[in-house]
Scaffold this motif. Structure first.
Motif, PDB file in Angstrom:
ATOM      1  N   MET A  75     -45.819 109.526  -1.046  1.00 37.87           N
ATOM      2  CA  MET A  75     -46.070 110.615  -1.977  1.00 37.87           C
ATOM      3  C   MET A  75     -45.876 110.162  -3.424  1.00 37.87           C
ATOM      4  O   MET A  75     -46.707 110.469  -4.296  1.00 37.87           O
ATOM      5  CB  MET A  75     -45.150 111.798  -1.659  1.00 37.87           C
ATOM      6  N   ILE A  76     -44.812 109.425  -3.691  1.00 39.66           N
ATOM      7  CA  ILE A  76     -44.552 108.940  -5.048  1.00 39.66           C
ATOM      8  C   ILE A  76     -45.702 108.065  -5.536  1.00 39.66           C
ATOM      9  O   ILE A  76     -46.162 108.189  -6.673  1.00 39.66           O
ATOM     10  CB  ILE A  76     -43.224 108.161  -5.096  1.00 39.66           C
ATOM     11  N   SER A  77     -46.182 107.173  -4.679  1.00 43.41           N
ATOM     12  CA  SER A  77     -47.214 106.219  -5.087  1.00 43.41           C
ATOM     13  C   SER A  77     -48.483 106.920  -5.548  1.00 43.41           C
ATOM     14  O   SER A  77     -49.166 106.441  -6.463  1.00 43.41           O
ATOM     15  CB  SER A  77     -47.532 105.261  -3.932  1.00 43.41           C
ATOM     16  N   VAL A  78     -48.809 108.044  -4.942  1.00 41.46           N
ATOM     17  CA  VAL A  78     -50.031 108.766  -5.311  1.00 41.46           C
ATOM     18  C   VAL A  78     -49.776 109.716  -6.480  1.00 41.46           C
ATOM     19  O   VAL A  78     -50.555 109.767  -7.438  1.00 41.46           O
ATOM     20  CB  VAL A  78     -50.584 109.544  -4.097  1.00 41.46           C
ATOM     21  N   ILE A  79     -48.691 110.458  -6.427  1.00 38.44           N
ATOM     22  CA  ILE A  79     -48.417 111.452  -7.461  1.00 38.44           C
ATOM     23  C   ILE A  79     -48.137 110.796  -8.813  1.00 38.44           C
ATOM     24  O   ILE A  79     -48.316 111.419  -9.857  1.00 38.44           O
ATOM     25  CB  ILE A  79     -47.247 112.366  -7.040  1.00 38.44           C
ATOM     26  N   GLN A  80     -47.715 109.527  -8.816  1.00 37.06           N
ATOM     27  CA  GLN A  80     -47.535 108.845 -10.101  1.00 37.06           C
ATOM     28  C   GLN A  80     -48.837 108.805 -10.897  1.00 37.06           C
ATOM     29  O   GLN A  80     -48.808 108.772 -12.127  1.00 37.06           O
ATOM     30  CB  GLN A  80     -46.988 107.429  -9.873  1.00 37.06           C
ATOM     31  N   GLY A  81     -49.970 108.838 -10.211  1.00 35.87           N
ATOM     32  CA  GLY A  81     -51.240 108.937 -10.922  1.00 35.87           C
ATOM     33  C   GLY A  81     -51.376 110.248 -11.675  1.00 35.87           C
ATOM     34  O   GLY A  81     -52.025 110.322 -12.729  1.00 35.87           O
ATOM     35  N   TYR A  82     -50.748 111.284 -11.136  1.00 30.04           N
ATOM     36  CA  TYR A  82     -50.780 112.607 -11.765  1.00 30.04           C
ATOM     37  C   TYR A  82     -49.977 112.618 -13.067  1.00 30.04           C
ATOM     38  O   TYR A  82     -50.213 113.441 -13.949  1.00 30.04           O
ATOM     39  CB  TYR A  82     -50.210 113.616 -10.772  1.00 30.04           C
ATOM     40  N   LEU A 123     -59.482 118.324 -16.806  1.00 29.08           N
ATOM     41  CA  LEU A 123     -60.222 118.087 -15.566  1.00 29.08           C
ATOM     42  C   LEU A 123     -59.290 117.810 -14.394  1.00 29.08           C
ATOM     43  O   LEU A 123     -59.677 117.998 -13.239  1.00 29.08           O
ATOM     44  CB  LEU A 123     -61.184 116.908 -15.748  1.00 29.08           C
ATOM     45  N   VAL A 124     -58.078 117.351 -14.685  1.00 29.91           N
ATOM     46  CA  VAL A 124     -57.116 117.128 -13.601  1.00 29.91           C
ATOM     47  C   VAL A 124     -56.855 118.449 -12.883  1.00 29.91           C
ATOM     48  O   VAL A 124     -56.900 118.521 -11.638  1.00 29.91           O
ATOM     49  CB  VAL A 124     -55.797 116.537 -14.140  1.00 29.91           C
ATOM     50  N   GLN A 125     -56.563 119.498 -13.644  1.00 27.45           N
ATOM     51  CA  GLN A 125     -56.289 120.799 -13.033  1.00 27.45           C
ATOM     52  C   GLN A 125     -57.533 121.391 -12.394  1.00 27.45           C
ATOM     53  O   GLN A 125     -57.471 121.954 -11.294  1.00 27.45           O
ATOM     54  CB  GLN A 125     -55.718 121.763 -14.084  1.00 27.45           C
ATOM     55  N   TRP A 126     -58.667 121.276 -13.063  1.00 27.32           N
ATOM     56  CA  TRP A 126     -59.903 121.825 -12.506  1.00 27.32           C
ATOM     57  C   TRP A 126     -60.315 121.070 -11.246  1.00 27.32           C
ATOM     58  O   TRP A 126     -60.843 121.665 -10.292  1.00 27.32           O
ATOM     59  CB  TRP A 126     -61.020 121.782 -13.551  1.00 27.32           C
ATOM     60  N   GLY A 127     -60.098 119.751 -11.247  1.00 24.71           N
ATOM     61  CA  GLY A 127     -60.421 118.966 -10.058  1.00 24.71           C
ATOM     62  C   GLY A 127     -59.560 119.353  -8.875  1.00 24.71           C
ATOM     63  O   GLY A 127     -60.050 119.498  -7.750  1.00 24.71           O
ATOM     64  N   ILE A 148     -58.800 111.535 -10.826  1.00 24.82           N
ATOM     65  CA  ILE A 148     -57.432 111.845 -10.420  1.00 24.82           C
ATOM     66  C   ILE A 148     -57.318 113.291  -9.953  1.00 24.82           C
ATOM     67  O   ILE A 148     -56.703 113.579  -8.918  1.00 24.82           O
ATOM     68  CB  ILE A 148     -56.457 111.569 -11.587  1.00 24.82           C
ATOM     69  N   GLY A 149     -57.918 114.222 -10.683  1.00 20.58           N
ATOM     70  CA  GLY A 149     -57.846 115.635 -10.301  1.00 20.58           C
ATOM     71  C   GLY A 149     -58.505 115.921  -8.970  1.00 20.58           C
ATOM     72  O   GLY A 149     -57.922 116.588  -8.101  1.00 20.58           O
ATOM     73  N   LEU A 150     -59.725 115.431  -8.786  1.00 20.43           N
ATOM     74  CA  LEU A 150     -60.428 115.650  -7.520  1.00 20.43           C
ATOM     75  C   LEU A 150     -59.667 115.037  -6.351  1.00 20.43           C
ATOM     76  O   LEU A 150     -59.557 115.642  -5.274  1.00 20.43           O
ATOM     77  CB  LEU A 150     -61.838 115.052  -7.601  1.00 20.43           C
ATOM     78  N   SER A 151     -59.127 113.848  -6.557  1.00 27.28           N
ATOM     79  CA  SER A 151     -58.412 113.152  -5.482  1.00 27.28           C
ATOM     80  C   SER A 151     -57.104 113.848  -5.129  1.00 27.28           C
ATOM     81  O   SER A 151     -56.741 113.951  -3.947  1.00 27.28           O
ATOM     82  CB  SER A 151     -58.139 111.704  -5.892  1.00 27.28           C
TER      83      SER A 151
END
Length: 493
Positions: free
Chosen positions: A96-103, A135-139, A196-199
């Motif tokens: 989870m950390i590895s992916v959410i760090q992109g956020y 776009l992060v939130q919209w994605g 990042i948002g879509l993913s």
């Protein structure tokens, strides 16, 4: 290690102990569960009799929480009890950390990205950059439910891998094309934040769905990964920057973490999910022998059967709207309020008790991380065995969110630490309560749909909060400017 074949052999030999022996074989330790021994006939049975006995683990004769003697089967309730006591697979936290760090690129790193693009804090380009970051939130909003249409033919497991690739591609754009190659093309901002948002919209609900068979103890570790990722970047990461580490190193660290998380997921987590599913819920494997995580998701069926799960989920969805609204509104509003090089600790007009802004924000993010992270763990410490107890828990989390928002509007430096702690405690606690409810009370066939709708509601709240940042700032500043607070323009970064 004992696998499904061993369980069938044990059944034929005459002893079935509520599948605890199988769990012991998988995890290397015994879960603290009482055992029920069921005698079966001698192993010298016909092939058909042996088949019937090996199938006994799949029977679900009643809705009670006790195994039914005579068949050696596990009821729906007893299976849930076994899942409750499964030892945690803590590696899900790292995934989870590895992916959410992109956020975290939407946090303070967003400004570093902006500076590298030679974009100021005012003007048309600044506004375009802000819209690109949104776009992060919209994605997230679009793909939380949209994935069930666009990726309908793919299994939840395949969707998790696709999401990881998307986050990795979005995260690599700033350090590679902007910092290293020096490109100033504005399109990189849209591509990076959009990917990042879509993913993330695909990843969060699908990942939680995939690891559901590992039980609530594992899930409690997974959901702590969200605040832990922000804590690592915003506290430890920026502490390194204060010692002279270049900011692009932080971007590269985020990029490097994604494949590491994917490897841990593939080699450690997925095999556990498949093995536990084969033991506790063999019927969920389907006729092709695949676990639910490997099969095509059928959310359409859940929508047709919405009465079985959606009405009871509505309060959890509403609380997710409120929690994300407060989280995405109050946090940036604080950034825009305390916008001088120093922060007055005791009030807007305080000129004596001033604190360096960078140090203030370091303490600020410690309170954010503690409130969000600890509350998610605490939420899993409550039994919450009834719908009423879940509603009471949600009310407690809501009270913290509302109190946090109110304290934010006071515009007092030291109080701001308490305000974000309460706001993020309420959001994190209700996140844990809802996640635990979905896994325990929503029929497993509707698990992915429930997560999708619940997180879709949260994304709507996040968009509403992010679009009202200036309004929340107006509640704090009352249209006034002070010596060290509510300045018309940012002073220092």
């Amino acid at each position: 290690d004992l696998g499904p074949q061993s369980v069938a052999i044990l059944a034929q030999a005459g002893v079935v102990q509520r599948a605890v022996v199988a769990i012991t074989g998988v995890f290397g330790e015994r879960a603290p569960i009482a055992m029920t021994t069921v005698e079966t006939p001698n192993v010298a049975n016909t092939d058909s009799d042996a088949t019937n006995k090996s199938d006994a683990l799949e029977t679900e004769p009643s809705s009670t929480n006790e195994a039914t003697p005579g068949k050696g089967g596990l009821t729906v309730g007893s299976k849930a009890e076994l899942e409750q006591d499964l030892p945690p697979e803590r590696f899900v936290l790292l995934v989870m950390i590895s992916v959410i760090q992109g956020y975290t690129l939407i946090g303070p790193l967003q400004h570093s990205f902006k500076v590298a693009m030679n974009i100021g804090d005012k003007g048309e380009l600044s506004q375009v950059f802000t819209q690109a970051a949104a776009l992060v939130q919209w994605g997230k909003f679009a793909m939380t439910l949209g994935q069930n249409v666009l990726l309908a033919k793919l299994s939840p497991l395949a969707r998790v891998y696709i999401a990881m690739v998307g986050v990795g591609l979005g995260a690599i754009i700033p350090p590679l094309f902007v910092f290293t190659l020096g490109s100033k093309w504005l399109g990189w901002v849209f591509i990076s934040f959009g990917l990042i948002g879509l993913s993330l919209g695909i990843f969060e609900c699908t990942f939680l769905n995939v690891i559901t068979p590992l039980g609530p103890l594992t899930k409690s570790w997974a959901i702590m990964g969200f605040p832990a990722a922000f804590f690592i970047i915003n506290v430890f990461g920026f502490l390194l920057l204060s010692f002279g580490v270049p900011v692009e190193a932080l971007f590269w660290y985020i990029v490097a973490g994604v494949p590491v998380g994917a490897l841990i997921f593939a080699k450690r987590v997925v095999p556990r999910v498949r093995e536990v599913t084969a033991i506790l819920r063999p019927r969920e494997q389907g006729e092709d022998g695949k676990a639910a995580a490997d099969r095509t998701a059928t959310v359409y069926k859940s929508i047709l059967e919405w009465r079985a799960w959606l009405p009871a989920l509505l309060p959890f969805m509403c609380m997710n709207v409120v929690g994300h609204f407060v989280m995405e509104g109050a946090l940036p509003a604080n950034f825009n309020t305390f916008n001088d090089q120093v922060v007055p600790l005791l009030g807007r007009e305080d000129d004596e008790h001033l604190m360096n802004k960078n140090r203030f924000m370091a303490v600020f993010f410690v309170f954010v991380g503690l409130g969000d992270m600890v509350s998610r763990r605490v939420g899993y410490c409550f039994s919450l065995n009834t719908y009423k107890s879940n509603m009471i828990a949600l009310a407690g989390g809501l009270a913290c969110c509302v109190a946090g928002m109110y304290l934010t509007t006071l515009g007092i430096g030291m109080v701001a630490w308490l305000s974000v702690f309460l706001a993020f405690w309420g959001q994190g606690f209700n996140y844990a309560v809802a996640s635990k409810y979905i896994d325990r009370f929503v029929p497993r066939d509707h698990n992915l749909a429930a997560y999708s709708f619940w997180m879709f509601a949260g994304s709507a709240g996040a968009i509403a909060g992010s679009t009202m940042v200036e309004i929340i700032r107006a509640w704090i500043c009352h249209g006034e400017s002070y010596a060290h607070e509510c300045l018309a323009a940012h002073h220092g970064h």
